[in-house]
Design a protein around this motif. Structure first.
Motif, PDB file in Angstrom:
ATOM      1  N   PRO A   1       1.175  -1.057   0.121  1.00 22.31           N
ATOM      2  CA  PRO A   1      -0.683  -0.100   0.363  1.00 22.31           C
ATOM      3  C   PRO A   1       0.673   1.519  -0.053  1.00 22.31           C
ATOM      4  O   PRO A   1       0.633   2.011  -1.166  1.00 22.31           O
ATOM      5  CB  PRO A   1      -1.239  -0.622   1.210  1.00 22.31           C
ATOM      6  CG  PRO A   1      -0.947  -1.741   1.682  1.00 22.31           C
ATOM      7  CD  PRO A   1       0.607  -2.305   0.756  1.00 22.31           C
ATOM      8  N   ALA A   2       1.368   1.312   0.963  1.00 26.31           N
ATOM      9  CA  ALA A   2       3.038   2.448   1.389  1.00 26.31           C
ATOM     10  C   ALA A   2       3.499   3.251  -0.458  1.00 26.31           C
ATOM     11  O   ALA A   2       3.609   3.709  -0.816  1.00 26.31           O
ATOM     12  CB  ALA A   2       4.000   2.849   1.817  1.00 26.31           C
ATOM     13  N   ALA A   3       4.150   1.717  -1.505  1.00 26.65           N
ATOM     14  CA  ALA A   3       4.943   1.913  -2.045  1.00 26.65           C
ATOM     15  C   ALA A   3       3.599   2.259  -3.834  1.00 26.65           C
ATOM     16  O   ALA A   3       3.909   3.114  -4.530  1.00 26.65           O
ATOM     17  CB  ALA A   3       4.861   0.971  -2.700  1.00 26.65           C
ATOM     18  N   ARG A   4       1.654   1.750  -3.258  1.00 24.91           N
ATOM     19  CA  ARG A   4       1.516   2.406  -4.538  1.00 24.91           C
ATOM     20  C   ARG A   4       0.600   3.345  -4.427  1.00 24.91           C
ATOM     21  O   ARG A   4       0.797   4.304  -4.990  1.00 24.91           O
ATOM     22  CB  ARG A   4       0.396   1.562  -4.160  1.00 24.91           C
ATOM     23  CG  ARG A   4      -1.111   1.361  -5.318  1.00 24.91           C
ATOM     24  CD  ARG A   4      -2.422   0.656  -5.208  1.00 24.91           C
ATOM     25  NE  ARG A   4      -3.198   1.134  -6.672  1.00 24.91           N
ATOM     26  CZ  ARG A   4      -4.295   0.996  -6.335  1.00 24.91           C
ATOM     27  NH1 ARG A   4      -5.373   0.620  -5.237  1.00 24.91           N
ATOM     28  NH2 ARG A   4      -4.714   1.596  -7.866  1.00 24.91           N
ATOM     29  N   VAL A   5       0.531   4.008  -3.279  1.00 24.39           N
ATOM     30  CA  VAL A   5       0.127   5.601  -2.859  1.00 24.39           C
ATOM     31  C   VAL A   5       1.560   6.470  -3.778  1.00 24.39           C
ATOM     32  O   VAL A   5       1.369   7.362  -4.187  1.00 24.39           O
ATOM     33  CB  VAL A   5      -0.136   5.711  -1.487  1.00 24.39           C
ATOM     34  CG1 VAL A   5       0.946   5.613  -0.628  1.00 24.39           C
ATOM     35  CG2 VAL A   5      -0.922   7.415  -1.369  1.00 24.39           C
ATOM     36  N   VAL A   6       3.100   5.995  -3.285  1.00 24.50           N
ATOM     37  CA  VAL A   6       4.083   6.724  -3.917  1.00 24.50           C
ATOM     38  C   VAL A   6       3.964   6.833  -4.794  1.00 24.50           C
ATOM     39  O   VAL A   6       3.816   8.033  -6.132  1.00 24.50           O
ATOM     40  CB  VAL A   6       5.231   6.205  -3.517  1.00 24.50           C
ATOM     41  CG1 VAL A   6       6.302   7.143  -4.082  1.00 24.50           C
ATOM     42  CG2 VAL A   6       5.423   6.556  -1.562  1.00 24.50           C
TER      43      VAL A   6
END
Length: 202
Positions: free
Chosen positions: A83-88
């Motif tokens: 999720p963190a990599a996706r939002v970035v």
């Protein structure tokens, strides 16, 4: 051969969008739109009952393109499971496309029409608000999932942080005009991405 009425309508809308974005709704006359579109009054009033109707249809068209822009970012990052990599990556999608965006348009139609008092609280205002909420909800969902994995104890206002992407776009348009520098949009989106990365401790 019958004329393509939809092509005429799209040509008028394209010209109207450019004129209204560049010089404002009040300063744009129906006669100017007709002249620059190479159309006629008959053709104009076949597709639009009034200048206000033109504005309503113009915003509806812009909203559709805006939401397609959101869908493109979501689709481009759908394969990313973290999720963190996706939002970035989602934010970087718009950062990387900022120069192309600014080459295509000089400003945001939303800000232009909402500056007109006659549209405050009306149908056009409602169209823009609904589109903005769609963006807010989608971005908030991405941020919420990312924060849950990286900052589960945070008290960050996720909705406000999602809205900040909207204000970054709007502010970017203004800065591009102020500095006569299209790269200002990309710079502002980069700072927003860096802010999110810092919050996620990436």
């Amino acid at each position: 051969m019958p004329r393509d009425g939809n092509a005429t309508r799209e040509r008028i809308l394209g010209v109207a969008e450019r004129l209204v974005t560049d010089q404002g709704y009040s300063a744009t006359s129906v006669d100017q739109v007709i002249a620059e579109a190479g159309s006629s009054k008959g053709a104009f009033f076949h597709h639009f009952s009034s200048k206000t109707d033109l504005a309503v249809q113009l915003v509806a068209r812009y909203v559709a393109a805006d939401l397609a822009h959101l869908d493109a970012g979501l689709a481009a990052t759908a394969h990313i499971t973290d999720p963190a990599a996706r939002v970035v990556a989602f934010i970087r999608h718009y950062e990387d496309g900022a120069d192309e965006l600014m080459a295509e348009q000089s400003g945001c139609l939303y800000a232009t029409v909402l500056a007109e008092r006659e549209f405050t609280g009306g149908e056009i205002n409602d169209q823009v608000a609904k589109a903005t909420r769609v963006w807010r909800d989608a971005v908030a969902d991405l941020l919420r999932a990312a924060l849950a994995t990286r900052r589960p104890d945070t008290d960050i206002d996720v909705g406000a942080l999602a809205d900040h992407l909207y204000t970054t776009f709007e502010g970017g348009f203004i800065l591009c005009r102020t500095y006569a520098d299209r790269s200002a949009m990309r710079a502002q989106l980069r700072v927003y991405r860096q802010l999110v990365e810092a919050l996620l401790r990436i």
